[in-house]
Design an enzyme around this catalytic site. Structure first.
Site, PDB file in Angstrom:
ATOM      1  N   VAL A   1      30.314   1.867  20.984  1.00 51.02           N
ATOM      2  CA  VAL A   1      30.314   3.232  21.514  1.00 51.02           C
ATOM      3  C   VAL A   1      30.483   3.163  23.021  1.00 51.02           C
ATOM      4  O   VAL A   1      29.776   2.416  23.697  1.00 51.02           O
ATOM      5  CB  VAL A   1      28.987   3.960  21.182  1.00 51.02           C
ATOM      6  CG1 VAL A   1      28.960   5.347  21.811  1.00 51.02           C
ATOM      7  CG2 VAL A   1      28.793   4.055  19.676  1.00 51.02           C
ATOM      8  N   CYS A   2      31.437   3.935  23.541  1.00 55.22           N
ATOM      9  CA  CYS A   2      31.557   4.039  24.998  1.00 55.22           C
ATOM     10  C   CYS A   2      31.783   5.502  25.348  1.00 55.22           C
ATOM     11  O   CYS A   2      31.813   6.353  24.468  1.00 55.22           O
ATOM     12  CB  CYS A   2      32.659   3.147  25.542  1.00 55.22           C
ATOM     13  SG  CYS A   2      34.313   3.662  25.116  1.00 55.22           S
ATOM     14  N   SER A   3      31.937   5.792  26.616  1.00 53.47           N
ATOM     15  CA  SER A   3      31.998   7.199  27.000  1.00 53.47           C
ATOM     16  C   SER A   3      33.221   7.902  26.426  1.00 53.47           C
ATOM     17  O   SER A   3      33.109   9.002  25.921  1.00 53.47           O
ATOM     18  CB  SER A   3      31.916   7.368  28.519  1.00 53.47           C
ATOM     19  OG  SER A   3      32.757   6.458  29.156  1.00 53.47           O
TER      20      SER A   3
ATOM     21  N   GLY B   1      35.808   5.958  24.466  1.00 56.26           N
ATOM     22  CA  GLY B   1      36.428   5.204  23.387  1.00 56.26           C
ATOM     23  C   GLY B   1      37.631   4.381  23.822  1.00 56.26           C
ATOM     24  O   GLY B   1      38.216   3.666  23.021  1.00 56.26           O
TER      25      GLY B   1
ATOM     26  N   ALA C   1      31.310   8.367  22.548  1.00 58.61           N
ATOM     27  CA  ALA C   1      29.917   8.755  22.334  1.00 58.61           C
ATOM     28  C   ALA C   1      29.825  10.121  21.650  1.00 58.61           C
ATOM     29  O   ALA C   1      28.987  10.328  20.775  1.00 58.61           O
ATOM     30  CB  ALA C   1      29.169   8.767  23.668  1.00 58.61           C
TER      31      ALA C   1
END
Length: 102
Positions: free
Chosen positions: A9-11, A13, A41
């Protein structure tokens, strides 16, 4: 042995997509049956519901979400090591995920 599903998960993607491909290469080289994917996220809850990951790996930029995810999901939640993330060390991140899943 069943495939392990690893969700990053990142801010947005985007930054994790390169890491995902490096992790997949490392898994193939090691003979690991792993399904690895990244999501933003904002879409994490939908992906958890649809993909049933074995572990959630948070990018360093969303580490502040750790406690929130830990309260809401019944799978391990880890923050990706910042050096490994920055250097895109897919094999290290993969190994960490597999060690936690067991």
């Amino acid at each position: 042995m069943a495939a392990k599903t690893i969700m990053l998960v990142c801010s947005a993607g985007m930054s994790t997509s390169l890491l995902v491909s490096k992790m997949q290469k490392a898994a193939e080289a090691d003979g690991q049956d792993a399904k690895i994917f990244a999501t933003a996220a904002a879409d994490a809850d939908n992906k958890i519901a649809s993909e049933h990951p074995d572990i959630l790996m948070l990018g360093p930029q969303v580490r502040f979400m750790l406690d929130d995810f830990k309260k809401r999901v019944d799978i391990p939640v880890e923050v990706i090591n910042m050096q490994d993330y920055g250097m895109m060390r897919g094999e290290k991140v993969l190994q960490h995920a597999l060690d936690v899943i067991g």
